[in-house]
Design a protein around this motif. Structure first.
Motif, short mmCIF file in Angstrom:
data_model
loop_
_atom_site.label_atom_id
_atom_site.label_comp_id
_atom_site.label_asym_id
_atom_site.label_seq_id
_atom_site.Cartn_x
_atom_site.Cartn_y
_atom_site.Cartn_z
N ALA A 87 12.17 23.16 0.38
CA ALA A 87 13.01 23.02 -0.81
C ALA A 87 13.21 24.37 -1.50
O ALA A 87 14.31 24.68 -1.97
CB ALA A 87 12.39 22.02 -1.77
N TYR A 223 23.85 21.31 -7.31
CA TYR A 223 23.15 20.03 -7.19
C TYR A 223 23.45 19.36 -5.85
O TYR A 223 22.55 18.81 -5.20
CB TYR A 223 23.55 19.10 -8.33
CG TYR A 223 22.79 19.33 -9.61
CD1 TYR A 223 21.46 18.93 -9.73
CD2 TYR A 223 23.39 19.93 -10.71
CE1 TYR A 223 20.75 19.13 -10.91
CE2 TYR A 223 22.69 20.15 -11.88
CZ TYR A 223 21.38 19.75 -11.98
OH TYR A 223 20.68 19.97 -13.14
N ARG A 227 20.62 18.60 -2.95
CA ARG A 227 20.24 17.22 -2.68
C ARG A 227 21.13 16.58 -1.62
O ARG A 227 21.27 15.35 -1.58
CB ARG A 227 20.31 16.40 -3.98
CG ARG A 227 19.39 16.90 -5.06
CD ARG A 227 19.54 16.05 -6.33
NE ARG A 227 19.20 14.65 -6.08
CZ ARG A 227 17.97 14.17 -6.15
NH1 ARG A 227 16.94 14.97 -6.43
NH2 ARG A 227 17.73 12.89 -5.93
N LYS A 228 21.74 17.39 -0.76
CA LYS A 228 22.66 16.84 0.24
C LYS A 228 21.95 15.91 1.20
O LYS A 228 22.51 14.87 1.61
CB LYS A 228 23.33 17.98 1.00
CG LYS A 228 22.40 18.87 1.79
CD LYS A 228 23.15 19.99 2.46
CE LYS A 228 22.23 20.80 3.37
NZ LYS A 228 21.08 21.39 2.64
N ILE A 230 19.28 14.06 0.62
CA ILE A 230 18.96 12.80 -0.07
C ILE A 230 20.21 11.94 -0.22
O ILE A 230 20.18 10.72 0.01
CB ILE A 230 18.34 13.11 -1.45
CG1 ILE A 230 17.00 13.85 -1.27
CG2 ILE A 230 18.15 11.83 -2.24
CD1 ILE A 230 16.35 14.25 -2.57
#
Length: 432
Positions: A87, A223, A227-228, A230
């Motif tokens: 991350a 964003y 968070r692609k 997820i």
């Protein structure tokens, strides 16, 4: 037993409710189409930063993936990286991809804008000379055509009389005294000036709103990139919860294929147009064409449009060059033909490859259809969107043919004059 007996009635009730609700929705859409259109327009304006952020994230995704892959490769013991480490590297890759995009845009604007500005200033300063040149052509043409010269003089006399009448009836009477002048300015001049000021202020407000939307879009893109995975997993959960596994697998595969087609075409076309613009700038300077930076910018931007782009950009550029030197305009037309042949046969296929898989006819069809519906954006996105539709229809047709035991290859359907099943049986009997 009673509980089991209620199931058919419950299903029938739900079906009736769904039919009635769908009918009411259809009735509302038919008789309140204007309000629905206004609602959709308002909703699109509210969500415009979200859409812009999705486009920015889509364009930055290949860069982000390449940077993340490089950071993961150079990190010691990259095989033992945990989710937090991945991350963190993904966030660093997002920042680096944004900085790289800003740097490339700044570099491009720093190179192009000064030259384009000089070209535009030179063009504006040369307008009186162009007018004299055009007047000289008209006078020369009229000298050999007395009838046209007489018609032109008649039109000039009529225009001069109309101008004199306008001055005598509208302007001069309002300037006879201070009171009439003040009344004329208050009732006629000031409303026009107010409209101009309102237009300028509206443009300024629109520009500020655009800047605000761009800032929000940048945050949204961060964003989305972060968070692609997820979002993709959540979308797959929804698909697999609604459809059977085989149908869900088919839908996920089609979405992946659509992404490959869209990303391959858009990113490849942007790179192709950038290279064409640079080649055009260099060649225009070497061939001494006027306004080289302006011409190269127009050619590079319009080259994003498939098929029609080169012609759309070459027409205004050719007219500008024609006003300066008609002979150079002919050379420019030849140069554009050679450049577009190079782009269409060598550079374009090398960069884009078979990203769309469409024949030339369907490329032309998609540009005309989506361009007529959505304007410039439709001309740019029409080809990849139609390629996705074409791919889905092709897969559905192939699935239907396989389920019926029929051949999928198009060559098997060429020249057939009898029903295909009958021919297939005859071929099987002949083979036996």
């Amino acid at each position: 037993m009673r509980r089991t007996d209620k199931h058919p009635y419950l299903a029938a009730g739900l079906t009736a409710f769904a039919v009635i609700a769908a009918s009411l929705c259809l009735f509302f859409l038919m008789f309140h189409a204007t309000k629905v259109n206004q609602f959709l327009t308002t909703l699109s304006n509210i969500l415009r930063p979200i859409f812009m952020g999705m486009v920015i994230a889509f364009l930055l995704l290949p860069i982000h993936r390449a940077i993340l892959k490089f950071l993961t490769a150079i990190t010691p013991e990259h095989r033992r990286l945990g989710s937090r480490d991945i991350a963190f590297l993904s966030f660093v890759a997002i920042i680096l991809s944004l900085l790289l995009a800003f740097f490339l845009i700044y570099l491009l604007l720093a190179m192009v804008i000064p030259q384009v500005y000089d070209s535009v200033v030179g063009l504006v300063q040369s307008i009186p000379d162009y007018i004299e040149v055009v007047q000289g052509w008209i006078q020369t043409f009229f000298e050999d055509n007395p009838e046209i010269q007489a018609a032109a003089m008649s039109a000039y006399t009529s225009a001069a009389a109309s101008l004199e009448q306008w001055l005598n009836s509208d302007i001069l009477p309002n300037l006879e005294s201070v009171s009439t002048t003040f009344q004329w300015v208050r009732t006629t001049v000031m409303p026009n000036l107010t409209g101009v000021v309102a237009g300028v202020s509206g443009m300024l407000v629109g520009f500020l709103v655009l800047v605000k939307d761009l800032l929000i879009a940048m945050i949204v893109s961060v964003y989305l990139l972060a968070r692609k995975d997820i979002f993709a997993a959540q979308s797959k959960k929804i698909v697999y919860s609604l459809f059977r596994t085989d149908i869900a697998d088919l839908l996920v595969g089609e979405v992946r294929s659509a992404y490959k087609i869209m990303s391959g075409f858009i990113n490849g076309k942007l790179l192709d147009s950038l290279i064409i613009g640079i080649i055009c700038l260099v060649c225009c300077n070497l061939l001494k064409f006027p306004y080289p930076a302006l011409v190269a910018t127009i050619i590079g931007v319009t080259n994003i449009i498939p098929f029609f782009g080169p012609f759309i950009g070459a027409i205004p550029c050719g007219l500008l060059i024609f006003l300066v030197n008609p002979l150079q305009a002919i050379y420019f037309a030849i140069f554009i033909l050679v450049l577009q042949q190079f782009d269409g046969n060598i550079l374009g296929p090398k960069i884009l490859g078979e990203s769309t898989g469409l024949a030339s006819f369907w490329v032309l069809f998609s540009i005309l259809l989506f361009g007529g519906l959505f304007g410039f954006a439709g001309m740019v996105l029409g080809v990849p969107v139609f390629a996705m539709i074409y791919s889905i229809i092709s897969r559905l047709v192939a699935y239907g043919l396989r389920s019926r035991g029929l051949p999928v290859d198009t060559k098997d359907y060429m020249g057939r004059t009898q029903p295909l099943k009958q021919i297939s049986r005859e071929e099987k009997e002949y083979e036996q």
